[in-house]
Scaffold this active site. Structure first.
Site, PDB file in Angstrom:
ATOM      1  N   PHE A   1       0.951  -1.140   0.005  1.00  0.00           N
ATOM      2  CA  PHE A   1       0.047  -0.073   0.109  1.00  0.00           C
ATOM      3  C   PHE A   1       0.973   1.181   0.078  1.00  0.00           C
ATOM      4  O   PHE A   1       1.791   1.115   0.823  1.00  0.00           O
ATOM      5  CB  PHE A   1      -1.012  -0.001   1.167  1.00  0.00           C
ATOM      6  CG  PHE A   1      -2.318   0.508   1.107  1.00  0.00           C
ATOM      7  CD1 PHE A   1      -3.348   0.030   0.870  1.00  0.00           C
ATOM      8  CD2 PHE A   1      -2.263   2.227   1.142  1.00  0.00           C
ATOM      9  CE1 PHE A   1      -4.705   0.433   0.896  1.00  0.00           C
ATOM     10  CE2 PHE A   1      -3.693   2.713   0.889  1.00  0.00           C
ATOM     11  CZ  PHE A   1      -4.689   1.892   0.560  1.00  0.00           C
ATOM     12  N   TYR A  37      -1.290  -3.436   7.748  1.00  0.00           N
ATOM     13  CA  TYR A  37      -1.981  -4.419   8.562  1.00  0.00           C
ATOM     14  C   TYR A  37      -1.547  -5.731   8.753  1.00  0.00           C
ATOM     15  O   TYR A  37      -1.695  -6.473   9.790  1.00  0.00           O
ATOM     16  CB  TYR A  37      -3.438  -4.506   8.289  1.00  0.00           C
ATOM     17  CG  TYR A  37      -4.381  -5.017   9.333  1.00  0.00           C
ATOM     18  CD1 TYR A  37      -4.716  -4.172  10.696  1.00  0.00           C
ATOM     19  CD2 TYR A  37      -4.864  -6.286   9.380  1.00  0.00           C
ATOM     20  CE1 TYR A  37      -5.506  -4.993  11.510  1.00  0.00           C
ATOM     21  CE2 TYR A  37      -5.833  -6.972  10.274  1.00  0.00           C
ATOM     22  CZ  TYR A  37      -6.119  -6.003  11.268  1.00  0.00           C
ATOM     23  OH  TYR A  37      -6.867  -6.761  12.306  1.00  0.00           O
ATOM     24  N   GLU A  38      -0.993  -6.325   7.497  1.00  0.00           N
ATOM     25  CA  GLU A  38      -0.336  -7.695   7.650  1.00  0.00           C
ATOM     26  C   GLU A  38       1.130  -7.700   7.998  1.00  0.00           C
ATOM     27  O   GLU A  38       1.850  -8.790   8.078  1.00  0.00           O
ATOM     28  CB  GLU A  38      -0.352  -8.135   6.091  1.00  0.00           C
ATOM     29  CG  GLU A  38      -1.807  -8.390   5.827  1.00  0.00           C
ATOM     30  CD  GLU A  38      -2.761  -7.335   5.288  1.00  0.00           C
ATOM     31  OE1 GLU A  38      -2.164  -6.204   4.965  1.00  0.00           O
ATOM     32  OE2 GLU A  38      -3.951  -7.486   5.674  1.00  0.00           O
ATOM     33  N   VAL A  65       1.142   4.434   6.068  1.00  0.00           N
ATOM     34  CA  VAL A  65      -0.349   4.572   6.475  1.00  0.00           C
ATOM     35  C   VAL A  65      -0.504   6.131   6.449  1.00  0.00           C
ATOM     36  O   VAL A  65       0.100   6.861   7.170  1.00  0.00           O
ATOM     37  CB  VAL A  65      -0.356   4.199   7.923  1.00  0.00           C
ATOM     38  CG1 VAL A  65      -2.071   3.869   7.919  1.00  0.00           C
ATOM     39  CG2 VAL A  65       0.010   2.735   7.887  1.00  0.00           C
ATOM     40  N   THR A 101      -7.444   7.308   4.104  1.00  0.00           N
ATOM     41  CA  THR A 101      -8.209   6.059   4.714  1.00  0.00           C
ATOM     42  C   THR A 101      -9.064   6.421   5.834  1.00  0.00           C
ATOM     43  O   THR A 101      -8.662   7.433   6.590  1.00  0.00           O
ATOM     44  CB  THR A 101      -7.465   5.003   5.352  1.00  0.00           C
ATOM     45  OG1 THR A 101      -8.290   3.921   6.036  1.00  0.00           O
ATOM     46  CG2 THR A 101      -6.355   5.382   6.300  1.00  0.00           C
ATOM     47  N   HIS A 105     -10.152   4.502   8.242  1.00  0.00           N
ATOM     48  CA  HIS A 105      -9.654   3.587   9.289  1.00  0.00           C
ATOM     49  C   HIS A 105      -8.255   3.636   9.605  1.00  0.00           C
ATOM     50  O   HIS A 105      -7.757   2.685   9.809  1.00  0.00           O
ATOM     51  CB  HIS A 105     -10.364   2.280   9.181  1.00  0.00           C
ATOM     52  CG  HIS A 105      -9.801   1.386   8.022  1.00  0.00           C
ATOM     53  ND1 HIS A 105     -10.054   1.752   6.583  1.00  0.00           N
ATOM     54  CD2 HIS A 105      -9.019   0.190   7.887  1.00  0.00           C
ATOM     55  CE1 HIS A 105      -9.648   0.895   5.754  1.00  0.00           C
ATOM     56  NE2 HIS A 105      -8.913   0.091   6.315  1.00  0.00           N
ATOM     57  N   ARG A 139       9.911  11.820   4.520  1.00  0.00           N
ATOM     58  CA  ARG A 139      10.602  10.889   5.386  1.00  0.00           C
ATOM     59  C   ARG A 139      10.961   9.921   4.552  1.00  0.00           C
ATOM     60  O   ARG A 139      11.610   8.984   5.194  1.00  0.00           O
ATOM     61  CB  ARG A 139       9.465  10.394   6.475  1.00  0.00           C
ATOM     62  CG  ARG A 139       9.175  11.717   7.356  1.00  0.00           C
ATOM     63  CD  ARG A 139       7.925  11.178   8.275  1.00  0.00           C
ATOM     64  NE  ARG A 139       7.462  12.234   9.239  1.00  0.00           N
ATOM     65  CZ  ARG A 139       7.140  13.554   8.963  1.00  0.00           C
ATOM     66  NH1 ARG A 139       6.928  13.941   7.736  1.00  0.00           N
ATOM     67  NH2 ARG A 139       6.988  14.190   9.854  1.00  0.00           N
TER      68      ARG A 139
HETATM   69  N1  INI Z   1      -2.445  -0.012   4.409  1.00  0.00           N
HETATM   70  C1  INI Z   1      -1.519   0.647   4.502  1.00  0.00           C
HETATM   71  O1  INI Z   1      -0.141  -0.064   4.500  1.00  0.00           O
HETATM   72  N2  INI Z   1      -1.552   2.073   4.397  1.00  0.00           N
HETATM   73  C2  INI Z   1      -2.724   2.774   4.341  1.00  0.00           C
HETATM   74  O2  INI Z   1      -2.610   3.831   4.308  1.00  0.00           O
HETATM   75  C3  INI Z   1      -3.804   1.914   4.114  1.00  0.00           C
HETATM   76  N3  INI Z   1      -5.301   2.437   4.029  1.00  0.00           N
HETATM   77  O3  INI Z   1      -5.179   3.843   3.833  1.00  0.00           O
HETATM   78  O4  INI Z   1      -6.025   1.993   4.228  1.00  0.00           O
HETATM   79  C4  INI Z   1      -3.788   0.380   4.347  1.00  0.00           C
HETATM   80  N4  INI Z   1      -4.754  -0.277   4.375  1.00  0.00           N
HETATM   81  C5  INI Z   1      -4.724  -1.814   3.990  1.00  0.00           C
HETATM   82  C6  INI Z   1      -4.630  -2.421   5.119  1.00  0.00           C
HETATM   83  O5  INI Z   1      -3.507  -2.332   5.659  1.00  0.00           O
HETATM   84  C7  INI Z   1      -4.724  -4.162   4.950  1.00  0.00           C
HETATM   85  O6  INI Z   1      -3.844  -4.649   3.782  1.00  0.00           O
HETATM   86  C8  INI Z   1      -6.156  -4.427   4.419  1.00  0.00           C
HETATM   87  O7  INI Z   1      -7.145  -3.972   5.342  1.00  0.00           O
HETATM   88  C9  INI Z   1      -6.460  -6.047   4.020  1.00  0.00           C
HETATM   89  O8  INI Z   1      -6.117  -6.530   5.337  1.00  0.00           O
END
Ligand code: INI
Length: 160
Positions: A25, A60-61, A84, A89, A91, A130
């Protein structure tokens, strides 16, 4: 009194095995963090053939991949890289918080130093700032910091 303190760039890291977890992401930012991490590792004398990189979908992973790398026994240190961005987002907190907490838990549970360069920023401009090619690239800082921590832990365990 004994002081344990190291300049990671002046230590021998030719045999250091490094696992890097990257999230896809905002990939252009994370790729720039990865470039920075490689620069940091090179400054510390890490051999590229001892570096593995695992890409996961999002921040998240990252903790799960980091735990899997940490418990594999194949690495001395890990580096986690992600971006992130609040504007992207609704969330933000649900992604950034679990990522940071999860990585901290893996580090404490396994005893492996984990460099943390998962950016949490308000916008892309802050993330770009950064992750640039010069000073202040958080990937580079995380790489050098994890190596420094590894040497401190080794010295605490077995003072010379
Ligand atoms: N994941 C990120 O690494 N950065 C983000 O800004 C982001 N946003 O914006 O939602 C994001 N979402 C995906 C999340 O990490 C998971 O991959 C997804 O929810 C599937 O589990």
């Amino acid at each position: 009194m004994t002081t344990f303190s190291f300049d990671a760039t002046k230590t021998d890291n030719s045999a250091m095995r490094v696992g890097i977890v990257c999230s896809r992401f905002n990939e252009f930012i994370v790729q720039a963090l990865l470039d920075g991490a490689h620069r940091g590792l090179t400054k510390c004398g890490v051999d590229t053939k001892n570096v593995d990189v695992a890409w996961v979908p999002g921040a998240y992973e990252i903790p799960l991949a980091a735990r899997t790398m940490a418990t594999s026994g194949r690495y001395e240190i890990l580096i986690t890289l992600g971006a992130v961005i609040r504007g992207d987002t609704a969330h933000f907190e649900y992604v950034a918080g679990p990522c940071a907490d999860g990585v901290a838990r893996v580090q404490q549970d396994t005893g492996l130093p984990i460099g943390f360069a998962v950016l949490t920023t308000e916008n892309i401009a802050q993330a770009t700032e950064r992750s640039g090619p010069g000073a202040g690239n958080k990937g580079e800082e995380a790489a050098i910091g994890a190596i420094e921590t590894w040497h401190v832990l080794q010295a605490i365990r077995a003072p010379k």
